[in-house]
Design an enzyme around this catalytic site. Sequence first.
Site, PDB file in Angstrom:
ATOM      1  N   SER A 166       0.634  -9.783  -0.784  1.00  0.00           N
ATOM      2  CA  SER A 166       0.910  -8.600  -0.724  1.00  0.00           C
ATOM      3  C   SER A 166       0.543  -7.875   0.792  1.00  0.00           C
ATOM      4  CB  SER A 166      -0.773  -8.038  -1.634  1.00  0.00           C
ATOM      5  OG  SER A 166      -1.518  -9.292  -0.277  1.00  0.00           O
ATOM      6  N   LYS A 210       0.799  -1.424   0.127  1.00  0.00           N
ATOM      7  CA  LYS A 210      -0.091   0.000  -0.036  1.00  0.00           C
ATOM      8  C   LYS A 210       0.683   1.175   0.190  1.00  0.00           C
ATOM      9  CE  LYS A 210      -4.324  -1.194   0.800  1.00  0.00           C
ATOM     10  NZ  LYS A 210      -5.465  -0.573  -0.259  1.00  0.00           N
TER      11      LYS A 210
END
Length: 410
Positions: A311, A57
């Site tokens: 991720s 992110k």
Amino acid sequence: MSAALPGPSLADFETARGRLVGIVQETPMERSRYLSGMLGAEVHLKCENLQRTGAYKIRGAYNMLAKLTDEQRARGVVAASAGNHAQGVAFAATELGVRSTIFMPVGVALPKLQATRDYGAAVELRGLEFQTALAAAIEHVERTGATFVPPYDHADIIEGQGTLGLEILDQVPDASTVVVPIGGGGLAAGVASAIRQRAERDGRTVRIVGVQAERAASYVTSLEAGEPTTIQTQSTIADGIAVARPGTLPFAIIREAVDEIVTVSEDDIARALIVLLERAKLVVEPAGAVTTAAIMTGLVASDGPTVAVLSGGNIDPLFMERVIGRGLAASQRYLKVRMALPDRPGQLAIIAQIVSDEQANVVEVLHSQHDAWTSIADVTLDISVTTRGPEHAERVLEALRRAGYQPVVL
């Protein structure tokens, strides 16, 4: 030459990558022999779980904040998040000297709350549901003029996330398949678009497979409908990708750039998390393990080098303990059995010896004389046993049956 994809161009992604130098780490690319054997092709793991703030992110957040004007920076930034986006925005804002305010639900996991504060954000807790925190964030923006940083539906966010795709092609130049998680779609849109455009420039193709949790598969429904559609999500351990409605721009990109979307179950995800722990020595959050789950369950087909994007790795230790238990049970390496025993001395010793003879290990026992499940002359015994897998578990059960017991797997 195919039609241009919506959203950022290849040049935009490359510029963003330069913007992130010194801020974002080029995370490791680890080869997995175990997964390669399962797939029948070389599998590499892109370890964004080892990224700064513990997830990808930071890429999109920093890219967007770095492009703000001086006036926008002076007013500060605002985000609503219960996890990785909060930490990414907080870190990026602090690096750029921008004031950040993050709205989080009251029940947010303590490690995520503390990490967001430690990265320099002012945290406001609002409501028990994310939507309440989001509404409070929007009200704050309207009142102060601060810039709202969305988690996925913004070109600058997608542009930043797409830098991951460029790294993948640098690290595995002959990659033929890339598997990426999908929640709101910012990561998948950026990675798929950057890879598609660069591969096309280089005169080749790369297959992109997206993965969603089957309890929150908004893209599957939306692609069938031909437009972003709101679904009713169910509770899932992969809460990081539990998004009820795709982002508008991510949907437009994913519809054109992702070849296939598959879904994985809760047990699939839990088993994958354990494999990553045991085989790769990697701590990965459930949302980040869905790509591994898709490979393990045979949902990904590939005849060449394959990259699975991990991720993120931000998982509460107590929640991780629960997921590991779920994964062991799903793999039948943790077996919980209930039996009725005659209410007389020595029965526990007999059961323990049977399990021991089968080279399994009892880790928990619950013995009750006050259970309506049995007759008045019997007692109830619940035992938890660790085994080596399905075949070994079945041998334990069969040994108990041969001894005259009727084990019921819980």
